[in-house]
Design a protein around this motif. Structure first.
Motif, PDB file in Angstrom:
ATOM      1  N   ASP A  46      32.645  34.799  38.111  1.00  0.00           N
ATOM      2  CA  ASP A  46      31.314  34.979  37.542  1.00  0.00           C
ATOM      3  C   ASP A  46      30.494  35.711  38.598  1.00  0.00           C
ATOM      4  OD1 ASP A  46      28.951  34.921  36.187  1.00  0.00           O
ATOM      5  OD2 ASP A  46      28.624  32.763  36.352  1.00  0.00           O
ATOM      6  N   GLY A  47      30.566  37.041  38.574  1.00  0.00           N
ATOM      7  CA  GLY A  47      29.979  37.829  39.648  1.00  0.00           C
ATOM      8  C   GLY A  47      30.738  37.579  40.937  1.00  0.00           C
ATOM      9  N   HIS A  48      30.031  37.147  41.986  1.00  0.00           N
ATOM     10  CA  HIS A  48      30.665  36.862  43.272  1.00  0.00           C
ATOM     11  C   HIS A  48      31.092  35.408  43.387  1.00  0.00           C
ATOM     12  CE1 HIS A  48      26.472  35.644  43.732  1.00  0.00           C
ATOM     13  NE2 HIS A  48      26.853  34.855  44.717  1.00  0.00           N
ATOM     14  N   GLY A 101      40.999  39.954  36.885  1.00  0.00           N
ATOM     15  CA  GLY A 101      39.616  39.588  36.667  1.00  0.00           C
ATOM     16  C   GLY A 101      39.317  38.961  35.322  1.00  0.00           C
ATOM     17  N   ARG A 102      40.325  38.803  34.461  1.00  0.00           N
ATOM     18  CA  ARG A 102      40.092  38.225  33.132  1.00  0.00           C
ATOM     19  C   ARG A 102      40.328  36.710  33.180  1.00  0.00           C
ATOM     20  NH1 ARG A 102      43.262  42.714  32.103  1.00  0.00           N
ATOM     21  NH2 ARG A 102      45.096  41.374  31.884  1.00  0.00           N
ATOM     22  N   PRO A 103      39.474  35.944  32.472  1.00  0.00           N
ATOM     23  CA  PRO A 103      39.690  34.485  32.430  1.00  0.00           C
ATOM     24  C   PRO A 103      41.042  34.157  31.817  1.00  0.00           C
ATOM     25  CG  PRO A 103      37.520  35.084  31.573  1.00  0.00           C
ATOM     26  CD  PRO A 103      38.293  36.360  31.720  1.00  0.00           C
ATOM     27  N   GLN A 104      41.660  33.121  32.339  1.00  0.00           N
ATOM     28  CA  GLN A 104      42.961  32.701  31.837  1.00  0.00           C
ATOM     29  C   GLN A 104      42.960  31.199  31.645  1.00  0.00           C
ATOM     30  OE1 GLN A 104      45.306  34.885  31.142  1.00  0.00           O
ATOM     31  NE2 GLN A 104      47.006  33.542  30.586  1.00  0.00           N
ATOM     32  N   ARG A 130      39.640  43.869  45.500  1.00  0.00           N
ATOM     33  CA  ARG A 130      38.980  44.163  44.237  1.00  0.00           C
ATOM     34  C   ARG A 130      38.048  43.043  43.791  1.00  0.00           C
ATOM     35  NH1 ARG A 130      44.428  43.667  42.230  1.00  0.00           N
ATOM     36  NH2 ARG A 130      44.797  41.633  41.278  1.00  0.00           N
ATOM     37  N   VAL A 131      38.212  41.818  44.319  1.00  0.00           N
ATOM     38  CA  VAL A 131      37.283  40.764  43.956  1.00  0.00           C
ATOM     39  C   VAL A 131      36.127  40.683  44.937  1.00  0.00           C
ATOM     40  CG1 VAL A 131      39.059  39.435  42.790  1.00  0.00           C
ATOM     41  CG2 VAL A 131      38.598  38.987  45.190  1.00  0.00           C
ATOM     42  N   GLY A 132      36.318  41.187  46.156  1.00  0.00           N
ATOM     43  CA  GLY A 132      35.228  41.336  47.097  1.00  0.00           C
ATOM     44  C   GLY A 132      34.754  40.073  47.775  1.00  0.00           C
ATOM     45  N   VAL A 133      35.355  38.918  47.510  1.00  0.00           N
ATOM     46  CA  VAL A 133      34.940  37.657  48.125  1.00  0.00           C
ATOM     47  C   VAL A 133      36.166  36.981  48.711  1.00  0.00           C
ATOM     48  CG1 VAL A 133      33.817  35.434  47.771  1.00  0.00           C
ATOM     49  CG2 VAL A 133      33.072  37.416  46.446  1.00  0.00           C
ATOM     50  N   ASP A 134      36.088  36.641  49.991  1.00  0.00           N
ATOM     51  CA  ASP A 134      37.213  36.022  50.677  1.00  0.00           C
ATOM     52  C   ASP A 134      36.867  34.575  51.008  1.00  0.00           C
ATOM     53  OD1 ASP A 134      39.362  35.303  52.178  1.00  0.00           O
ATOM     54  OD2 ASP A 134      38.950  36.650  53.856  1.00  0.00           O
ATOM     55  N   PHE A 135      37.441  33.636  50.253  1.00  0.00           N
ATOM     56  CA  PHE A 135      37.214  32.215  50.486  1.00  0.00           C
ATOM     57  C   PHE A 135      38.240  31.619  51.448  1.00  0.00           C
ATOM     58  CE2 PHE A 135      35.457  32.836  46.155  1.00  0.00           C
ATOM     59  CZ  PHE A 135      34.183  32.314  46.343  1.00  0.00           C
ATOM     60  N   SER A 136      39.235  32.379  51.854  1.00  0.00           N
ATOM     61  CA  SER A 136      40.357  31.811  52.600  1.00  0.00           C
ATOM     62  C   SER A 136      39.916  31.251  53.947  1.00  0.00           C
ATOM     63  CB  SER A 136      41.442  32.874  52.802  1.00  0.00           C
ATOM     64  OG  SER A 136      40.928  33.977  53.530  1.00  0.00           O
ATOM     65  N   LEU A 195      32.313  27.944  43.114  1.00  0.00           N
ATOM     66  CA  LEU A 195      32.416  28.245  44.537  1.00  0.00           C
ATOM     67  C   LEU A 195      31.550  29.456  44.870  1.00  0.00           C
ATOM     68  CD1 LEU A 195      34.991  26.530  43.867  1.00  0.00           C
ATOM     69  CD2 LEU A 195      36.159  27.814  45.684  1.00  0.00           C
ATOM     70  N   THR A 196      30.712  29.311  45.901  1.00  0.00           N
ATOM     71  CA  THR A 196      29.849  30.389  46.349  1.00  0.00           C
ATOM     72  C   THR A 196      29.938  30.504  47.861  1.00  0.00           C
ATOM     73  OG1 THR A 196      28.294  29.874  44.550  1.00  0.00           O
ATOM     74  CG2 THR A 196      27.513  31.345  46.290  1.00  0.00           C
ATOM     75  N   LEU A 197      30.241  31.702  48.355  1.00  0.00           N
ATOM     76  CA  LEU A 197      30.343  31.943  49.796  1.00  0.00           C
ATOM     77  C   LEU A 197      29.005  32.415  50.339  1.00  0.00           C
ATOM     78  CD1 LEU A 197      32.558  31.913  52.042  1.00  0.00           C
ATOM     79  CD2 LEU A 197      32.777  34.380  51.669  1.00  0.00           C
ATOM     80  N   GLY A 198      28.604  31.878  51.501  1.00  0.00           N
ATOM     81  CA  GLY A 198      27.359  32.287  52.126  1.00  0.00           C
ATOM     82  C   GLY A 198      27.415  33.722  52.618  1.00  0.00           C
ATOM     83  N   PRO A 199      26.257  34.327  52.889  1.00  0.00           N
ATOM     84  CA  PRO A 199      26.207  35.748  53.282  1.00  0.00           C
ATOM     85  C   PRO A 199      27.019  36.077  54.531  1.00  0.00           C
ATOM     86  CG  PRO A 199      24.012  34.936  52.709  1.00  0.00           C
ATOM     87  CD  PRO A 199      24.909  33.734  52.751  1.00  0.00           C
TER      88      PRO A 199
END
Length: 229
Positions: free
Chosen positions: A152-154, A135-138, A28-34, A172-176
Motif C-alpha cells: 500500500d504505497g511504501h 506488486g499484485r495482492p495475492q 522495484r518495491v523501494g522499501v528495504d525492511f530486512s 509495516l512502515t519504515l522510518g525515513p
C-alpha cells in the motif's frame, strides 16, 4: 478468549513455511525492511492508554445513539463497563485489546527480503510471509481462514481473516532513516463495532550489538536474542 487463543495456536502451526533466500533487496518495491529489529517499549503504544481511548469512543457512540432514540444517554455508556456478552460489551472490548497485545508483543524481529518476497520472523510467534507477485495482492486460503499481503504505497500490509468474525491486520512502515520500523497491528471482531490498533516501534540492531546475542541457524537464519546474566 480461549477459543481465539486456540485459533492463533493452530495458525502458528500452519503459517510457517520456507522463506525466500537472502539476496539483493527488491529495487522495484523501494522499501528495504530486512535486518534485525528490537522492540522499543518507550516509543510503542501503551495497551491500557489505547484501551481507554477505544472505550471512550464507544461510549460517545452509544450516547449519540441513545440521544437519537430519545433514551437516557448514560445507560448505554455505563453498560460498556459492567461486562455482559453482547455487542460492545466490556468483556468483548477487553478481549479485543488482549488479542491485539498477544499478536503484536514479539520483542525481536528477523526480516529477510529479496525481489521475490519477504519473511518476518517474530520471536515467540509465527512468521509473516509474503510473495510480491509483481506488486499484485495475492490471497491464500488455509484451513483456518484467508491470508493476504500487499503493498500500500511504501507500506506492506498483512491481512488474516479468521473464523468467528475475527480479523488481524499488520501494517509495516519504515522510518525515513531506515532505523525505525513501525508495525500497526489492528484486530477487528464482529462483537465490537470499532477495531483496536496497537503501534509497536522497533529499532534496527546490528548482529553482536551490546545487549544482544546473535547466531546463525539452519532453519531461521540469523537469530538475535537478548543477553542475560
Amino acid at each position: 478468549m480461549l477459543r481465539l487463543s486456540t485459533v492463533l495456536l493452530l495458525l502458528s502451526l500452519v503459517a510457517c513455511g520456507s522463506g525466500p533466500t537472502r539476496e539483493a533487496t527488491a529495487s522495484r518495491v523501494g522499501v528495504d525492511f530486512s535486518g534485525q529489529w528490537s522492540l522499543d517499549y518507550g516509543m510503542s503504544d501503551n495497551l491500557q492508554a489505547s484501551l481507554n481511548v477505544l472505550v471512550r469512543e464507544l461510549q460517545r457512540q452509544a450516547e449519540r445513539r441513545a440521544q437519537a432514540a430519545g433514551a437516557d444517554p448514560r445507560i448505554p455508556s455505563a453498560s460498556l463497563l459492567v461486562g455482559g456478552t453482547g455487542s460492545d460489551s466490556g468483556s468483548a472490548i477487553i478481549g479485543l485489546a488482549q488479542m491485539a497485545d498477544l499478536v503484536s508483543r514479539s520483542p525481536l524481529l528477523d526480516i529477510t527480503q529479496d525481489q521475490q518476497g519477504i519473511r518476518v520472523r517474530r520471536e515467540d510467534d509465527f512468521a509473516l510471509d509474503c510473495d510480491f507477485h509483481e506488486g499484485r495482492p495475492q490471497a491464500v486460503e488455509t484451513p483456518l481462514g484467508r491470508e493476504l499481503c500487499a503493498w500500500d504505497g511504501h507500506q506492506l500490509v498483512f491481512v488474516l481473516s479468521l473464523p468467528d468474525g475475527l480479523g488481524i491486520r499488520h501494517r509495516l512502515t519504515l522510518g525515513p532513516d531506515g532505523q525505525l520500523l513501525n508495525i500497526a497491528s489492528t484486530v477487528s471482531s464482529d462483537r465490537v463495532s470499532q477495531p483496536f490498533t496497537l503501534n509497536r516501534v522497533y529499532r534496527r540492531i546490528e548482529p553482536g550489538a551490546q545487549g544482544f546475542s546473535c547466531q546463525q541457524t539452519l532453519t531461521r537464519g540469523t537469530v538475535c536474542t537478548t543477553e542475560t546474566d
